[in-house]
Design an enzyme around this catalytic site. Structure first.
Site, PDB file in Angstrom:
ATOM      1  N   LYS A   1       4.353 -12.678   3.282  1.00 15.57           N
ATOM      2  CA  LYS A   1       5.125 -13.126   4.449  1.00 15.57           C
ATOM      3  C   LYS A   1       4.282 -13.169   5.726  1.00 15.57           C
ATOM      4  O   LYS A   1       4.366 -14.129   6.490  1.00 15.57           O
ATOM      5  CB  LYS A   1       6.336 -12.201   4.632  1.00 15.57           C
ATOM      6  CG  LYS A   1       7.235 -12.589   5.784  1.00 15.57           C
ATOM      7  CD  LYS A   1       8.616 -11.975   5.615  1.00 15.57           C
ATOM      8  CE  LYS A   1       8.577 -10.446   5.642  1.00 15.57           C
ATOM      9  NZ  LYS A   1       8.407  -9.913   7.002  1.00 15.57           N
TER      10      LYS A   1
ATOM     11  N   ARG B   1      17.356  -7.724  10.298  1.00 17.46           N
ATOM     12  CA  ARG B   1      17.333  -7.067   9.001  1.00 17.46           C
ATOM     13  C   ARG B   1      18.724  -6.946   8.394  1.00 17.46           C
ATOM     14  O   ARG B   1      18.858  -6.677   7.204  1.00 17.46           O
ATOM     15  CB  ARG B   1      16.747  -5.654   9.118  1.00 17.46           C
ATOM     16  CG  ARG B   1      15.253  -5.640   9.300  1.00 17.46           C
ATOM     17  CD  ARG B   1      14.705  -4.234   9.162  1.00 17.46           C
ATOM     18  NE  ARG B   1      13.324  -4.174   9.623  1.00 17.46           N
ATOM     19  CZ  ARG B   1      12.277  -4.511   8.867  1.00 17.46           C
ATOM     20  NH1 ARG B   1      12.459  -4.913   7.639  1.00 17.46           N
ATOM     21  NH2 ARG B   1      11.069  -4.441   9.368  1.00 17.46           N
TER      22      ARG B   1
ATOM     23  N   ARG C   1      -3.901  -2.454  -6.621  1.00 17.93           N
ATOM     24  CA  ARG C   1      -4.976  -2.141  -5.674  1.00 17.93           C
ATOM     25  C   ARG C   1      -5.625  -0.786  -5.971  1.00 17.93           C
ATOM     26  O   ARG C   1      -4.953   0.201  -6.183  1.00 17.93           O
ATOM     27  CB  ARG C   1      -4.422  -2.135  -4.245  1.00 17.93           C
ATOM     28  CG  ARG C   1      -4.187  -3.519  -3.670  1.00 17.93           C
ATOM     29  CD  ARG C   1      -3.184  -3.463  -2.549  1.00 17.93           C
ATOM     30  NE  ARG C   1      -3.609  -2.516  -1.522  1.00 17.93           N
ATOM     31  CZ  ARG C   1      -4.239  -2.874  -0.402  1.00 17.93           C
ATOM     32  NH1 ARG C   1      -4.489  -4.132  -0.155  1.00 17.93           N
ATOM     33  NH2 ARG C   1      -4.599  -1.968   0.477  1.00 17.93           N
TER      34      ARG C   1
ATOM     35  N   ARG D   1      -4.095   4.658  -3.984  1.00 18.28           N
ATOM     36  CA  ARG D   1      -3.395   5.330  -2.891  1.00 18.28           C
ATOM     37  C   ARG D   1      -1.930   5.461  -3.280  1.00 18.28           C
ATOM     38  O   ARG D   1      -1.401   4.654  -4.056  1.00 18.28           O
ATOM     39  CB  ARG D   1      -3.506   4.500  -1.602  1.00 18.28           C
ATOM     40  CG  ARG D   1      -4.933   4.315  -1.104  1.00 18.28           C
ATOM     41  CD  ARG D   1      -4.907   3.585   0.214  1.00 18.28           C
ATOM     42  NE  ARG D   1      -3.704   2.753   0.279  1.00 18.28           N
ATOM     43  CZ  ARG D   1      -3.212   2.229   1.385  1.00 18.28           C
ATOM     44  NH1 ARG D   1      -3.821   2.407   2.517  1.00 18.28           N
ATOM     45  NH2 ARG D   1      -2.120   1.491   1.364  1.00 18.28           N
TER      46      ARG D   1
ATOM     47  N   ARG E   1       9.806   0.533  -2.960  1.00 22.19           N
ATOM     48  CA  ARG E   1       9.783  -0.292  -1.742  1.00 22.19           C
ATOM     49  C   ARG E   1      10.482  -1.634  -1.965  1.00 22.19           C
ATOM     50  O   ARG E   1      11.223  -2.112  -1.109  1.00 22.19           O
ATOM     51  CB  ARG E   1       8.329  -0.568  -1.339  1.00 22.19           C
ATOM     52  CG  ARG E   1       7.815   0.350  -0.267  1.00 22.19           C
ATOM     53  CD  ARG E   1       6.335   0.146  -0.053  1.00 22.19           C
ATOM     54  NE  ARG E   1       5.995  -1.119   0.566  1.00 22.19           N
ATOM     55  CZ  ARG E   1       4.810  -1.736   0.401  1.00 22.19           C
ATOM     56  NH1 ARG E   1       3.892  -1.204  -0.368  1.00 22.19           N
ATOM     57  NH2 ARG E   1       4.564  -2.861   1.020  1.00 22.19           N
TER      58      ARG E   1
END
Ligand SMILES: [Zn+2]
Length: 220
Positions: free
Chosen positions: A15, A90, A129, A162, A173
């Site tokens: 985004k 939101r 990642r 991480r 998330r």
């Protein structure tokens, strides 16, 4: 009527990148709610101090504070020809407040492009990642793999995931985003301005599709 665009997309949909590309092409300012918050906190404005009070307590910043910040930002001269909004609204309540405010300045939310990406693709993008312990070099197991698995190409140090990049965290998330955003998507769909764009394609292709959707030629 001044044109405002609200860009929607889950984490991992690209985004931010698309917002930059589209705002540049359309010569509209890219208004990110995150940037606005940081600006108010940094400058210690009244609104910033108010927001900090909630953030420091680990609470959500109430709608009226957020809306006041957005109103102030959209009232600046660079938004006179419209803007691309990223991260706001939101909720349907915030969307209503935005509609009310924009009607006062003869503006309206003209299009709400929604970058759609299936959950498994988002997880693959975000959870792949790996970061090097030494210097923070970042690799991706699919898109940018290290030459030797688990080892940094640049300094030979060990790669680790991480907390934010672990599959479980990423999944959570995405679910939180979907849950929070469903009512907003429904709201804009009901208002006939939602434009779904396939976010599985390349960055360049998605930009093209978004620009097409903003012309009103995209599928609705
Ligand atoms: Zn490294």
């Amino acid at each position: 009527m001044t044109r405002f665009i609200v860009l929607l997309g889950p984490p991992g949909a690209g985004k931010g990148t698309q917002a930059e590309a589209i705002s540049a092409r359309l010569h509209l300012p890219h208004i990110s709610s995150g940037d606005i918050f940081r600006e108010h906190l940094k400058n210690q404005t009244e609104l910033g101090k108010l927001a900090a009070g909630f953030i420091n307590k680990g609470e959500l910043v109430p709608d009226d504070v957020t809306i006041a910040m957005i109103r102030e930002r959209l009232s600046r001269p660079d938004c006179h020809a419209g803007a691309l909004l990223d991260g706001f609204p939101r909720t349907p309540t915030q969307a209503e407040a935005l509609t009310t405010f924009l009607s006062e300045i003869n503006g309206q939310v003209k299009h709400v492009p929604y970058i759609c990406v299936p959950e498994d693709v988002l997880i693959e993008r975000l959870a792949g990642r790996w970061t090097c312990r030494e210097s923070g070099h970042v690799f991706h197991q699919k898109y940018n793999p290290p030459k030797q698995q688990g080892i940094c190409d640049f300094d030979g140090s060990i790669l680790y995931q991480r907390e934010d990049d672990k599959a479980e965290t990423v999944k959570r998330r995405i679910h939180v985003y979907m849950e929070q955003t469903q009512p907003l998507i429904a709201y804009y769909r009901d208002h006939g301005v939602l434009r779904e764009v396939d976010g599985k394609k390349t960055i360049e292709q998605v930009t093209k599709d978004l620009l097409l959707a903003l012309q009103g030629n995209g599928k609705s």
